[in-house]
Design a protein around this motif. Structure first.
Motif, mmCIF file in Angstrom:
data_model
loop_
_atom_site.group_PDB
_atom_site.id
_atom_site.type_symbol
_atom_site.label_atom_id
_atom_site.label_comp_id
_atom_site.label_asym_id
_atom_site.label_seq_id
_atom_site.Cartn_x
_atom_site.Cartn_y
_atom_site.Cartn_z
ATOM 1 N N ILE A 19 0.851 -1.195 0.000
ATOM 2 C CA ILE A 19 0.000 0.000 0.000
ATOM 3 C C ILE A 19 0.880 1.236 0.000
ATOM 4 N N GLY A 20 0.595 2.155 -0.897
ATOM 5 C CA GLY A 20 1.381 3.383 -0.968
ATOM 6 C C GLY A 20 0.648 4.457 -1.735
ATOM 7 N N ALA A 21 1.295 5.607 -1.850
ATOM 8 C CA ALA A 21 0.662 6.757 -2.484
ATOM 9 C C ALA A 21 0.303 6.477 -3.937
ATOM 10 N N GLN A 22 1.222 5.884 -4.664
ATOM 11 C CA GLN A 22 1.005 5.638 -6.084
ATOM 12 C C GLN A 22 -0.158 4.674 -6.307
ATOM 13 N N ASN A 23 -0.177 3.574 -5.538
ATOM 14 C CA ASN A 23 -1.250 2.599 -5.685
ATOM 15 C C ASN A 23 -2.609 3.183 -5.319
ATOM 16 N N ALA A 24 -2.640 3.992 -4.271
ATOM 17 C CA ALA A 24 -3.900 4.618 -3.868
ATOM 18 C C ALA A 24 -4.415 5.535 -4.974
ATOM 19 N N PHE A 25 -3.498 6.244 -5.625
ATOM 20 C CA PHE A 25 -3.898 7.155 -6.699
ATOM 21 C C PHE A 25 -4.424 6.381 -7.906
ATOM 22 N N VAL A 26 -3.716 5.321 -8.301
ATOM 23 C CA VAL A 26 -4.152 4.498 -9.437
ATOM 24 C C VAL A 26 -5.518 3.879 -9.140
ATOM 25 N N LEU A 27 -5.700 3.404 -7.909
ATOM 26 C CA LEU A 27 -6.980 2.817 -7.502
ATOM 27 C C LEU A 27 -8.104 3.840 -7.624
ATOM 28 N N ARG A 28 -7.862 5.033 -7.134
ATOM 29 C CA ARG A 28 -8.885 6.082 -7.186
ATOM 30 C C ARG A 28 -9.240 6.425 -8.636
ATOM 31 N N GLN A 29 -8.221 6.564 -9.492
ATOM 32 C CA GLN A 29 -8.495 6.881 -10.897
ATOM 33 C C GLN A 29 -9.251 5.745 -11.584
ATOM 34 N N GLY A 30 -8.901 4.517 -11.231
ATOM 35 C CA GLY A 30 -9.597 3.369 -11.815
ATOM 36 C C GLY A 30 -11.061 3.343 -11.432
ATOM 37 N N ILE A 31 -11.342 3.634 -10.177
ATOM 38 C CA ILE A 31 -12.723 3.658 -9.706
ATOM 39 C C ILE A 31 -13.504 4.780 -10.385
ATOM 40 N N ARG A 32 -12.866 5.926 -10.558
ATOM 41 C CA ARG A 32 -13.509 7.066 -11.209
ATOM 42 C C ARG A 32 -13.600 6.910 -12.729
ATOM 43 N N ARG A 33 -12.856 5.920 -13.263
ATOM 44 C CA ARG A 33 -12.797 5.678 -14.710
ATOM 45 C C ARG A 33 -12.307 6.911 -15.461
ATOM 46 N N GLU A 34 -11.288 7.537 -14.912
ATOM 47 C CA GLU A 34 -10.731 8.752 -15.505
ATOM 48 C C GLU A 34 -9.272 8.548 -15.909
ATOM 49 N N HIS A 35 -9.021 8.628 -17.196
ATOM 50 C CA HIS A 35 -7.652 8.626 -17.746
ATOM 51 C C HIS A 35 -6.814 7.465 -17.213
ATOM 52 N N ILE A 36 -7.437 6.304 -17.011
ATOM 53 C CA ILE A 36 -6.719 5.228 -16.335
ATOM 54 C C ILE A 36 -5.584 4.650 -17.190
ATOM 55 N N LEU A 37 -5.780 4.527 -18.521
ATOM 56 C CA LEU A 37 -4.703 3.982 -19.360
ATOM 57 C C LEU A 37 -3.477 4.888 -19.390
ATOM 58 N N PRO A 38 -3.639 6.223 -19.535
ATOM 59 C CA PRO A 38 -2.451 7.083 -19.440
ATOM 60 C C PRO A 38 -1.765 7.005 -18.080
ATOM 61 N N VAL A 39 -2.553 6.860 -17.005
ATOM 62 C CA VAL A 39 -1.977 6.747 -15.665
ATOM 63 C C VAL A 39 -1.174 5.457 -15.541
ATOM 64 N N VAL A 40 -1.757 4.347 -16.005
ATOM 65 C CA VAL A 40 -1.058 3.056 -15.970
ATOM 66 C C VAL A 40 0.219 3.130 -16.804
ATOM 67 N N ALA A 41 0.127 3.758 -17.976
ATOM 68 C CA ALA A 41 1.301 3.882 -18.853
ATOM 69 C C ALA A 41 2.399 4.708 -18.188
ATOM 70 N N LEU A 42 2.020 5.799 -17.524
ATOM 71 C CA LEU A 42 3.012 6.649 -16.860
ATOM 72 C C LEU A 42 3.686 5.911 -15.707
ATOM 73 N N CYS A 43 2.901 5.209 -14.901
ATOM 74 C CA CYS A 43 3.473 4.451 -13.775
ATOM 75 C C CYS A 43 4.435 3.377 -14.271
ATOM 76 N N THR A 44 4.033 2.666 -15.310
ATOM 77 C CA THR A 44 4.881 1.596 -15.848
ATOM 78 C C THR A 44 6.156 2.165 -16.478
ATOM 79 N N ALA A 45 6.004 3.245 -17.261
ATOM 80 C CA ALA A 45 7.179 3.866 -17.897
ATOM 81 C C ALA A 45 8.153 4.394 -16.849
ATOM 82 N N SER A 46 7.609 4.949 -15.766
ATOM 83 C CA SER A 46 8.464 5.452 -14.682
ATOM 84 C C SER A 46 9.264 4.318 -14.067
ATOM 85 N N ASP A 47 8.607 3.158 -13.861
ATOM 86 C CA ASP A 47 9.316 2.016 -13.299
ATOM 87 C C ASP A 47 10.384 1.492 -14.250
#
Length: 199
Positions: A19-47
């Protein structure tokens, strides 16, 4: 010893799933169905960037300059606590997922927040650059194979978290459910910020 690919996948997955800040943010965006693919892409590219940096030897460089880690630690603690306070404020005035009752966030704002969650959090550097970089370099010739496994785990996790959260959207048509989620996020973020500052 097992395959560096498998070991890299498992090591990365167990670190990312915490559990962390990044996961909480991705979870929230997923639930809201807002820009989730760009968010997932950014998190993965950062890693990809961070894990590659660790394998290339930046982890040892970071360990050699503890002052830089110290400064980043307090900056990250302030950011996490600040985001936690914003979540607490949202919990006092929760939204719902009814389209007419909320204004979608702009893509630029979402990606900037996601980038801040990723790049301003010192734990991300400790987990990816230092820890995964060190583990990868123990495999010598297989270190980049380890990296491929680690990056694959990142992509699998963030995609599953972001898209899987959409299945929970029905629960979040009630403002009370958002209040609970934001309370959990607030406690988690502030707790992480405090523990980071005191560590």
């Amino acid at each position: 010893m097992g395959s560096p690919l498998v070991i890299g996948f498992l090591a990365s997955f167990t670190l990312i799933a915490a559990i962390g800040a990044q996961n909480a943010f991705v979870l929230r965006q997923g639930i809201r169905r807002e820009h989730i693919l760009p968010v997932v892409a950014l998190c993965t590219a950062s890693d990809v960037v961070l894990i590659s940096a660790g394998i290339a030897g930046f982890g040892m460089l970071v360990n050699a300059h503890p002052g830089a880690v110290h400064a980043a630690k307090f900056g990250g603690a302030l950011f996490l606590a600040g985001y936690g306070l914003l979540a607490a404020r949202r919990a006092l005035r929760p939204s719902t997922l009814v389209p007419s009752e909320r204004t979608p966030a702009r893509l630029v704002e979402v990606l900037l927040t996601c980038a801040a969650m990723t790049w301003l959090n010192p734990h991300v550097y400790l987990d990816t650059v230092v820890l995964l970089g060190t583990l990868a370099n123990e495999h010598r010739e297989g270190r980049w194979l380890f990296g491929v496994g680690a990056v694959t785990a990142s992509a699998v996790w963030f995609t599953g978290l972001g898209l899987g959260a959409r299945r929970l959207a029905g629960l979040f048509t009630a403002a009370s459910t958002w209040r609970v989620l934001d309370c959990v996020i607030a406690v988690t973020m502030i707790g992480l910020g405090v523990s980071l500052a005191l560590s």
